[in-house]
Design a protein around this motif. Structure first.
Motif, short mmCIF file in Angstrom:
data_model
loop_
_atom_site.label_atom_id
_atom_site.label_comp_id
_atom_site.label_asym_id
_atom_site.label_seq_id
_atom_site.Cartn_x
_atom_site.Cartn_y
_atom_site.Cartn_z
N ALA A 1 -35.12 33.43 8.38
CA ALA A 1 -33.70 33.10 8.24
C ALA A 1 -33.47 31.62 7.95
O ALA A 1 -32.37 31.22 7.59
N HIS A 2 -34.51 30.80 8.13
CA HIS A 2 -34.31 29.36 7.95
C HIS A 2 -35.30 28.78 6.95
O HIS A 2 -36.50 28.97 7.09
N PRO A 3 -34.78 28.05 5.99
CA PRO A 3 -35.68 27.51 4.96
C PRO A 3 -36.65 26.47 5.52
O PRO A 3 -37.73 26.30 4.99
N ARG A 4 -36.25 25.78 6.60
CA ARG A 4 -37.14 24.77 7.17
C ARG A 4 -37.09 24.87 8.69
O ARG A 4 -36.03 24.70 9.30
N VAL A 5 -38.23 25.16 9.30
CA VAL A 5 -38.28 25.31 10.76
C VAL A 5 -39.49 24.61 11.35
O VAL A 5 -40.48 24.36 10.66
N LEU A 6 -39.40 24.30 12.65
CA LEU A 6 -40.55 23.77 13.38
C LEU A 6 -40.52 24.37 14.79
O LEU A 6 -39.50 24.31 15.47
N VAL B 1 -50.05 20.79 14.86
CA VAL B 1 -48.64 20.48 15.14
C VAL B 1 -47.62 21.32 14.34
O VAL B 1 -46.62 20.80 13.86
N GLY B 2 -47.91 22.61 14.24
CA GLY B 2 -46.93 23.52 13.64
C GLY B 2 -46.71 23.35 12.16
O GLY B 2 -45.75 23.88 11.60
N ARG B 3 -47.59 22.62 11.50
CA ARG B 3 -47.40 22.35 10.07
C ARG B 3 -47.89 23.47 9.17
O ARG B 3 -47.61 23.49 7.98
N PHE B 4 -48.68 24.40 9.72
CA PHE B 4 -49.25 25.47 8.89
C PHE B 4 -48.71 26.85 9.25
O PHE B 4 -48.90 27.81 8.51
N ASP C 1 -48.47 27.76 3.68
CA ASP C 1 -47.02 27.56 3.72
C ASP C 1 -46.53 27.18 2.33
O ASP C 1 -46.08 26.06 2.10
N PRO C 2 -46.62 28.14 1.37
CA PRO C 2 -46.35 27.81 -0.03
C PRO C 2 -44.95 27.27 -0.28
O PRO C 2 -44.76 26.44 -1.17
N SER C 3 -43.97 27.72 0.51
CA SER C 3 -42.61 27.27 0.20
C SER C 3 -42.20 26.06 1.04
O SER C 3 -41.06 25.62 0.99
N GLY C 4 -43.15 25.51 1.82
CA GLY C 4 -42.83 24.31 2.58
C GLY C 4 -41.80 24.56 3.67
O GLY C 4 -40.92 23.74 3.92
N ARG C 5 -41.92 25.69 4.35
CA ARG C 5 -40.97 26.02 5.40
C ARG C 5 -41.17 25.13 6.63
O ARG C 5 -40.23 24.80 7.34
N PHE C 6 -42.41 24.76 6.86
CA PHE C 6 -42.71 23.87 8.00
C PHE C 6 -42.83 22.44 7.48
O PHE C 6 -43.14 22.22 6.31
N PRO C 7 -42.61 21.46 8.35
CA PRO C 7 -42.72 20.07 7.90
C PRO C 7 -44.10 19.79 7.31
O PRO C 7 -45.07 20.47 7.62
N GLY C 8 -44.17 18.78 6.47
CA GLY C 8 -45.44 18.39 5.87
C GLY C 8 -46.34 17.73 6.89
O GLY C 8 -45.91 17.34 7.97
N LEU C 9 -47.60 17.61 6.53
CA LEU C 9 -48.58 17.00 7.45
C LEU C 9 -48.17 15.60 7.86
O LEU C 9 -48.48 15.15 8.95
N ASP C 10 -47.49 14.89 6.96
CA ASP C 10 -47.17 13.49 7.24
C ASP C 10 -45.74 13.28 7.70
O ASP C 10 -45.31 12.15 7.89
#
Lengths: 351, 486
Positions: A15-20, A152-155, A341-350
């Motif tokens: 439901a969310h395009p970007r989550v952590l 840290v939840g990035r993958f 995470d092809p669509s970048g739903r989680f924050p990037g590594l940096d």
């Protein structure tokens, strides 16, 4: 938002395009979501799914507090030997894995990476995937459970985790060994590390320099082991209450500034004097050294920003970049991020 | 992928990248590289290159990447899952010449080694400092660290100390894309995703390790090794469950079945209590005070497990004799039969007895002989399935039994492999353990490291190009008694 079932978690991710994913908030910096990222609390996704005491393995949902696990395992004389930190503050199993944090007990048998066996994760596309296995030995497929330690939840979002556990030593003793400066601490740490005693924990304090040792074994063998160690390295055995306070302080980072910055840095024992010198050069800094000199924790007073470290590090609390110190970025790291995470739903590594 | 270039063109191109003697001559010299310890499979590479420096390895991998030529890294070829089986028409990069211990730091208790360093050589180098390298696969006298890293090798002492991945702190590697990466370091702690942990056990599908940082442990002060004989296999299995459940943490718990006992007796003059269907080996280790206390508890547990006889090792020589019998058991059983395959499935430890009963029943029912020599404390079975490759359906029947055992392991909640890896041997069973989208995830990760699919293709994942089955038999080194399987 706080999903209580795997289905609700998948729904929330989709439901969310970007989550952590966030747990109890005991390591706020890696859990800081950033602009436009929805924090997804996993605290309701909790509970032990499977525990077979005779098998020495368990599977628990990511939001399960590590204190609850310690309680259940303890009733059967078992434990997670790496002493998950911040248990008293409410740390969750998922958060411990995601942050890649191990406590003092990691010295004897290894850290969180050495006890994780498998996981169920929700990837960036909202798929529920099992990685690893549920038995103590498994070499099928890539070791993604280990990879997820410190990720840290990035993958992906950890939903369920399987661990192996060990029998808990019947009894323990804590020693405070004399080591009045950093050079002496290196000598004592290395002598203890190379010795015959199979120590459970081997730590060094920075503000009031000393070395702290915990030995775990059967009651009958503890006396002679303690006497032998003290015959080689001057020091004293701590009374139970004092010992408990030492380890509670280490596990809970109670020595650190409340509300200040707290970072983990990666060391080798020989680097301890340089670490101590670096700490002393910073206004109001406090520090602790763990895992036989393989890890340092540094804390700055509230308001101070920790933006640099001579060694690879991670900021756990406070303001500043998540990653500190030298790194070895590689193109493959970005490629693996895209694979999970092809669509970048989680924050990037940096991020 | 288009067809690889002509073999002579490959050799000519490689000759420009490495010293001339690094390209192995054609003909007989190459035959040794057509198989590894899974002798049922063989394939002919276009070229075998034996680089002497990390730079040469990097140059060869980059050339392979540019030209789309598949490559297989190889150490001593002891893989039991066909992990170093060549790709027909591809390049084999043999790493035995990269065999330097680059650094051994007794104070930090680490060793930095090249991939061709033999496993046992690390312990030998560490010994003067009272240290050792814990993972001890049965082939440790010849297998290399590079191969151990690629397949996350185990051994008899995983129970207390874990596998190779628990002892690799960092590594430098050339990936299939030609990128050179550094993961982890000299510290036992790290921050960020565990790239080192991901690389270990990649089965050669990511790239080639060039330098590996290993943690060394102090050698245990004291050992107490007990051999206990049982009238039935089930009793031995129950004894394992009792030891594990007791809260003792032995360094090793192993079981050998009757067929293996007879073979070890014949091969290395091992002596076992007469009238036993199975023998249990338990080894305690640690500070002398702790071992003395644990020993009393172990004695009580074993006494209650109705053994035929319990024989503690009275000195170091007797302890070594127990381990010699154990570690030679596989090749010894191999001598009882023209051919055999070794399985590596894992079951939950509490279901060991049940698993062994089912395997034995299937063995009787199908007439395929099967002996178990295994890491009981981990639930890691090593049924050794005997057959005669000259019989028309010998291998097929053996593989059928192997398949039933692997499916049983997964049904019980275990794994198709504990320490040998999937390789070519068990690739068709990966879908038994993982759902299609989970395998797809593994494939996506593989593609991130190796988008062209040139690093050890045909391993781990089902339905690669079918390698050729050849007449199987003992590995040449095994026949010579140098290595053994377990």
């Amino acid at each position: 938002m706080s999903p209580a079932t795997l289905e609700q978690l998948v729904e929330a991710v989709r439901a969310h395009p970007r989550v952590l994913a966030v747990g109890a908030g005991t390591k706020p910096r890696p859990a800081a979501a950033g602009d436009g990222v929805t924090p997804l609390s996993l605290r309701a996704l909790r509970g032990i799914v499977e525990y077979e005491p005779d098998e020495f393995t368990f599977t628990a949902r990511a939001g399960t507090p590590v204190a609850e696990l310690a309680q259940v395992l303890g009733e059967r004389g078992q434990y997670l030997p790496f002493d998950p930190p911040l248990a008293a503050a409410g740390a969750t199993l998922g958060g411990t894995v995601a942050a890649g944090l191990s406590g003092p007990g990691r010295w004897r048998f290894g850290g969180v990476r050495d006890f994780i066996l498998g996981a169920r994760l929700v990837d960036g596309e909202g798929r529920v995937l099992r990685v690893g296995g549920k038995v103590v030995k498994n070499a099928a497929g890539f070791d993604l459970p280990k990879f997820l330690v410190g990720s840290v939840g990035r993958f992906g979002i950890l939903a369920e985790l399987t661990f192996k556990v060990f029998p808990r030593p019947a009894a323990r003793r804590t020693l405070r060994l004399e080591a009045p400066d950093a050079a002496a601490q290196v000598r004592v740490l290395q002598a203890c590390a190379g010795g015959r005693w199979e120590l459970e924990a081997l730590e060094a304090s920075v503000d009031d320099p000393a070395v702290f040792v915990r030995i775990g074994a059967g009651e009958a063998s503890l006396g002679p082991l303690v006497a032998d160690l003290l015959a080689r390295v001057p020091g004293r055995e701590l009374p139970a209450a004092e010992a408990e306070a030492v380890w509670a302080g280490v596990a809970g980072f109670t020595w650190a500034h409340a509300g200040g910055a707290l970072a983990k840095v990666v060391l080798t024992s020989g680097q301890l004097p340089a670490f101590v010198a670096w700490v002393r050069a910073q206004e109001g800094a406090r520090a602790w050294v763990g895992a036989g000199g393989n890890v340092g924790y540094v804390s700055l007073p509230a308001g101070a920003i920790l933006a640099f470290s001579p060694w690879p590090g991670m900021l756990l609390r406070g303001r500043g970049p998540l990653w500190l110190g030298p790194r070895h970025p590689a193109a493959v790291m970005t490629a693996v991020k895209r694979a999970l995470d092809p669509s970048g739903r989680f924050p990037g590594l940096d991020d | 992928m288009s067809l690889p270039p002509d073999p002579s063109r490959i050799r000519a191109a490689l000759a420009a990248l490495v010293a001339p003697e690094a390209i192995l001559a054609e003909g007989a010299a190459l035959a040794a590289y057509e198989s590894d310890a899974l002798t049922a499979f063989a394939a002919q590479p276009a070229a075998v290159v034996a680089p002497r420096t990390a730079d040469e390895v990097i140059a060869v991998v980059r050339w392979c990447h540019r030209e789309g030529v598949p490559f297989v890294a190889r150490g001593s070829g002891t893989s039991l899952s066909g992990g170093s089986l060549p790709v027909a028409g591809g390049v084999v990069i043999t790493l035995n010449r990269l065999n330097r211990i680059l650094r051994l730091d007794p104070a930090e208790r680490i060793a930095v080694v090249e991939p061709g360093v033999v496993n046992l050589a690390v312990t030998q180098a560490a010994q003067p400092y009272g240290l050792h390298y814990a993972p001890d696969p049965s082939s440790q006298s010849v297998c290399t660290i590079g191969g151990n890293v690629a397949f996350n090798a185990g051994g008899a002492h995983c129970l207390k100390y874990g596998m190779t991945s628990n002892h690799v702190l960092g590594l430098k590697a050339v990936l299939a894309t030609g990128e050179v990466v550094e993961f982890g370091g000299a510290s036992r702690e790290q921050v960020g995703p565990d790239w080192t942990g991901l690389f270990v056990g990649n089965e050669g599908l990511f790239g080639i390790a060039l330098e590996v940082t290993l943690q060394l442990l102090p050698r245990a002060e004291c050992f107490h090794t007990v051999l206990a004989g049982y009238a039935t296999l089930e009793q031995a299995g129950d004894a394992v469950a009792a030891v594990v459940a007791s809260g003792l943490l032995p360094g090793a718990i192993e079981i050998m079945e009757k067929l293996a006992l007879e073979a070890a007796t014949a091969a290395v003059h091992a002596e076992y209590p007469p009238g036993c269907e199975a023998v249990l080996i338990v080894e305690l280790e640690g500070p002398r005070e702790a071992v003395a206390a644990d020993r009393r508890r172990l004695d009580e547990i074993l006494a209650a497990s109705r053994p035929v006889e319990v024989r503690p090792a009275r000195d170091a020589a007797e302890r070594l004799a127990i381990w010699k019998g154990r570690k030679s058991a596989f090749s010894a059983v191999g001598r009882l039969s023209p051919d055999f395959i070794v399985q590596d499935g894992v079951v939950p430890r509490r279901r060991l007895g049940e698993a062994l009963r089912r395997i034995n029943a299937w063995s009787r029912e199908t007439g395929v002989r099967c002996a178990n020599v295994f890491h009981a404390g981990d639930g890691n079975l090593h049924p050794l399935i005997l057959y005669d490759g000259r019989e028309p359906d010998g291998l097929r029947r053996a593989e059928e039994l192997a398949g039933r055992i692997l499916r049983m392991c997964v049904e019980m909640g275990g794994s198709i492999t504990g320490e040998h890896g999937v390789g070519v041997e068990k690739r068709d069973y990966l879908p038994v353990m993982f759902a299609p989208e989970e395998i797809h995830l593994l494939q996506r990760v593989r593609a991130a490291f190796d988008p062209a699919g040139i690093a050890n293709p045909g391993k781990m994942f089902p339905a690669g190009g079918a390698p050729a089955l050849v007449h199987p038999g003992l590995h040449p080194l095994e026949r010579a008694g140098v290595i053994s399987r377990s």
